[in-house]
Design an enzyme around this catalytic site. Structure first.
Site, PDB file in Angstrom:
ATOM      1  N   GLN A   4       9.542   0.387  -0.800  1.00  0.00           N
ATOM      2  CA  GLN A   4       9.493  -1.129  -0.836  1.00  0.00           C
ATOM      3  C   GLN A   4       7.926  -1.138  -1.270  1.00  0.00           C
ATOM      4  O   GLN A   4       7.830  -2.556  -1.743  1.00  0.00           O
ATOM      5  CB  GLN A   4       8.953  -1.736   0.518  1.00  0.00           C
ATOM      6  N   ASN A   5       7.303  -0.558  -1.359  1.00  0.00           N
ATOM      7  CA  ASN A   5       6.021  -0.540  -1.911  1.00  0.00           C
ATOM      8  C   ASN A   5       5.966  -0.869  -4.022  1.00  0.00           C
ATOM      9  O   ASN A   5       6.534   0.267  -4.223  1.00  0.00           O
ATOM     10  CB  ASN A   5       5.571   1.244  -2.363  1.00  0.00           C
ATOM     11  N   THR A  53       6.499   2.034   7.642  1.00  0.00           N
ATOM     12  CA  THR A  53       6.926  -0.316   7.622  1.00  0.00           C
ATOM     13  C   THR A  53       7.209  -0.784   9.207  1.00  0.00           C
ATOM     14  O   THR A  53       7.585   0.143   9.854  1.00  0.00           O
ATOM     15  CB  THR A  53       8.151   0.534   6.543  1.00  0.00           C
ATOM     16  N   HIS A  77      11.008  -3.346  -4.478  1.00  0.00           N
ATOM     17  CA  HIS A  77      10.706  -4.470  -4.891  1.00  0.00           C
ATOM     18  C   HIS A  77       9.868  -4.858  -5.204  1.00  0.00           C
ATOM     19  O   HIS A  77       8.736  -4.993  -5.794  1.00  0.00           O
ATOM     20  CB  HIS A  77       9.444  -4.931  -3.260  1.00  0.00           C
ATOM     21  N   ASP A  83       3.779   0.118  -6.325  1.00  0.00           N
ATOM     22  CA  ASP A  83       2.364   0.950  -6.116  1.00  0.00           C
ATOM     23  C   ASP A  83       3.276   2.193  -6.631  1.00  0.00           C
ATOM     24  O   ASP A  83       4.573   2.365  -6.500  1.00  0.00           O
ATOM     25  CB  ASP A  83       1.081   1.651  -5.458  1.00  0.00           C
TER      26      ASP A  83
HETATM   27  P1  OAD Z   1       3.870  -4.363   6.827  1.00  0.00           P
HETATM   28  O1  OAD Z   1       2.660  -4.132   6.986  1.00  0.00           O
HETATM   29  O2  OAD Z   1       5.068  -5.277   6.986  1.00  0.00           O
HETATM   30  O3  OAD Z   1       3.650  -3.072   7.771  1.00  0.00           O
HETATM   31  C1  OAD Z   1       3.321  -1.878   7.746  1.00  0.00           C
HETATM   32  C2  OAD Z   1       3.708  -0.505   9.064  1.00  0.00           C
HETATM   33  O4  OAD Z   1       2.827   0.171   8.909  1.00  0.00           O
HETATM   34  C3  OAD Z   1       3.626  -1.442  10.731  1.00  0.00           C
HETATM   35  O5  OAD Z   1       4.433  -0.837  10.899  1.00  0.00           O
HETATM   36  C4  OAD Z   1       2.551  -0.197  10.817  1.00  0.00           C
HETATM   37  O6  OAD Z   1       2.118  -0.127  11.306  1.00  0.00           O
HETATM   38  C5  OAD Z   1       2.429   0.898   9.763  1.00  0.00           C
HETATM   39  N1  OAD Z   1       1.096   1.898   8.908  1.00  0.00           N
HETATM   40  C6  OAD Z   1       0.047   0.981   8.838  1.00  0.00           C
HETATM   41  N2  OAD Z   1      -1.230   2.362   8.770  1.00  0.00           N
HETATM   42  C7  OAD Z   1      -0.183   3.567   8.947  1.00  0.00           C
HETATM   43  C8  OAD Z   1      -0.813   4.786   8.439  1.00  0.00           C
HETATM   44  N3  OAD Z   1      -1.788   5.136   8.341  1.00  0.00           N
HETATM   45  N4  OAD Z   1       0.242   6.064   8.377  1.00  0.00           N
HETATM   46  C9  OAD Z   1       1.365   5.481   9.498  1.00  0.00           C
HETATM   47  N5  OAD Z   1       1.931   3.899   8.838  1.00  0.00           N
HETATM   48  C10 OAD Z   1       0.732   3.422   8.991  1.00  0.00           C
HETATM   49  O7  OAD Z   1       4.362  -3.409   6.025  1.00  0.00           O
HETATM   50  P2  OAD Z   1       5.942  -3.229   4.779  1.00  0.00           P
HETATM   51  O8  OAD Z   1       6.775  -2.649   5.999  1.00  0.00           O
HETATM   52  O9  OAD Z   1       5.611  -2.552   4.359  1.00  0.00           O
HETATM   53  O10 OAD Z   1       7.704  -7.131   0.342  1.00  0.00           O
HETATM   54  O11 OAD Z   1       6.190  -4.887   4.611  1.00  0.00           O
HETATM   55  C11 OAD Z   1       7.346  -4.615   3.950  1.00  0.00           C
HETATM   56  C12 OAD Z   1       7.506  -6.339   3.127  1.00  0.00           C
HETATM   57  O12 OAD Z   1       6.766  -7.169   3.193  1.00  0.00           O
HETATM   58  C13 OAD Z   1       6.728  -5.482   1.305  1.00  0.00           C
HETATM   59  O13 OAD Z   1       7.429  -4.440   0.644  1.00  0.00           O
HETATM   60  C14 OAD Z   1       6.364  -6.130   0.919  1.00  0.00           C
HETATM   61  C15 OAD Z   1       5.355  -7.185   1.457  1.00  0.00           C
HETATM   62  O14 OAD Z   1       6.250  -9.248   1.878  1.00  0.00           O
HETATM   63  C16 OAD Z   1       6.895  -7.808  -0.611  1.00  0.00           C
HETATM   64  O15 OAD Z   1       6.042  -8.317  -1.413  1.00  0.00           O
HETATM   65  C17 OAD Z   1       7.805  -8.044  -2.180  1.00  0.00           C
END
Ligand code: OAD
Length: 242
Positions: A95-96, A179, A113, A98
């Site tokens: 979903q990243n 995620t 995404h 980067d």
């Molecule tokens: P979130 O911010 O919703 O979730 C991030 C997840 O990463 C959480 O479950 C954290 O616990 C975990 N996390 C944080 N630090 C970590 C680490 N060091 N190691 C492992 N896990 C860690 O972000 P996403 O799930 O990526 O879409 O969000 C999904 C989508 O929402 C993104 O692609 C973006 C956003 O809106 C768009 O912009 C279209």
């Protein structure tokens, strides 16, 4: 796009990643304290409505994301995922936006995404690679429409969904990392995995439980991903769950 057959194969590993895998490279996540959607209203910077209202604000937001991503380096989790290709047929579905998976060496990465290193014409949809460069107002695609980030905004269709789903459905192992599984339809991809697949989820925290059938490793990507990768490389295809 070539259709992918959903035939389970013991050599097939799918990694489904989110912003947490890049957190330890210095890039922010979205929903945690300090996350992007705690600092910015997504309606303003990541929606077609925001783009209509103030495209220069949207460009500035993504120019900053692009600059930070270009300055960031892949971490031990990205590198370990790339290492899996030594012995396995690996597809990274991310979903990243980067490109840290690619820069760590992963060769098959589906960005559902979008990607910061590309821009596209707002009307033509024509994509062009821009690398780390900013997009400016007045910068046009070859068909004369304003360039916008090649990012899937809220309300837009995600990319590569069917292909990603077929890859997940044919995986003997599925690694979900970084995620919150809160953005759909991307998050529903995890449910396409065969019941028999070995499924691991890595995140320090989740709202609620891990999806059914997943082993949840509560920890950071740079610690847990190399452990899982070492375990899978050691086991080879023998214990793969097909
Ligand atoms: P979130 O911010 O919703 O979730 C991030 C997840 O990463 C959480 O479950 C954290 O616990 C975990 N996390 C944080 N630090 C970590 C680490 N060091 N190691 C492992 N896990 C860690 O972000 P996403 O799930 O990526 O879409 O969000 C999904 C989508 O929402 C993104 O692609 C973006 C956003 O809106 C768009 O912009 C279209």
């Amino acid at each position: 796009m070539t259709p992918v057959k959903a035939v389970p194969s013991p050599r097939k590993i799918v990694v489904f990643s989110g912003s947490g895998v890049s957190a330890e490279s210095g890039l922010p996540t979205f929903r945690e304290a300090g996350g992007l959607w705690r600092q910015y209203a997504w309606e303003e910077v990541a929606s077609p409505q925001g783009w209509q209202k103030h495209p220069e604000v949207v460009l500035e937001f993504y120019n900053e994301r692009r600059r930070l991503a270009a300055d960031a380096q892949p971490n031990a989790a990205h590198r370990a995922i790339a290492e899996l290709e030594r012995d396995f047929d690996v597809v990274v579905v991310t979903q990243n936006v980067d490109d840290l998976h690619e820069r760590a060496g992963s060769t098959r990465v589906l960005h559902v995404h979008g990607e910061l290193v590309f821009a596209k014409g707002e009307h033509s949809g024509l994509r062009q690679r821009i690398g780390a460069a900013p997009i400016r107002m007045g910068q046009l695609c070859p068909q004369g429409s304003q360039l916008r980030p090649d990012i899937v905004w809220f309300g837009e269709s995600i990319e590569h969904y069917d292909e990603a789903q077929a890859h997940v459905a044919s995986a003997a192992r599925l690694l979900v990392v970084g995620t919150s599984l809160s953005v759909f339809p991307a998050a529903s991809l995890v449910h396409a995995a065969p019941a028999s697949a070995d499924k691991v989820l890595i995140a320090p925290e989740l709202d609620g439980a891990a999806p059914q059938g997943f082993e949840w490793l509560r920890g950071k990507a740079t610690e847990c991903v190399p452990q899982v990768v070492a375990r899978w490389l050691e086991a080879g295809t023998t214990s793969a769950g097909t």
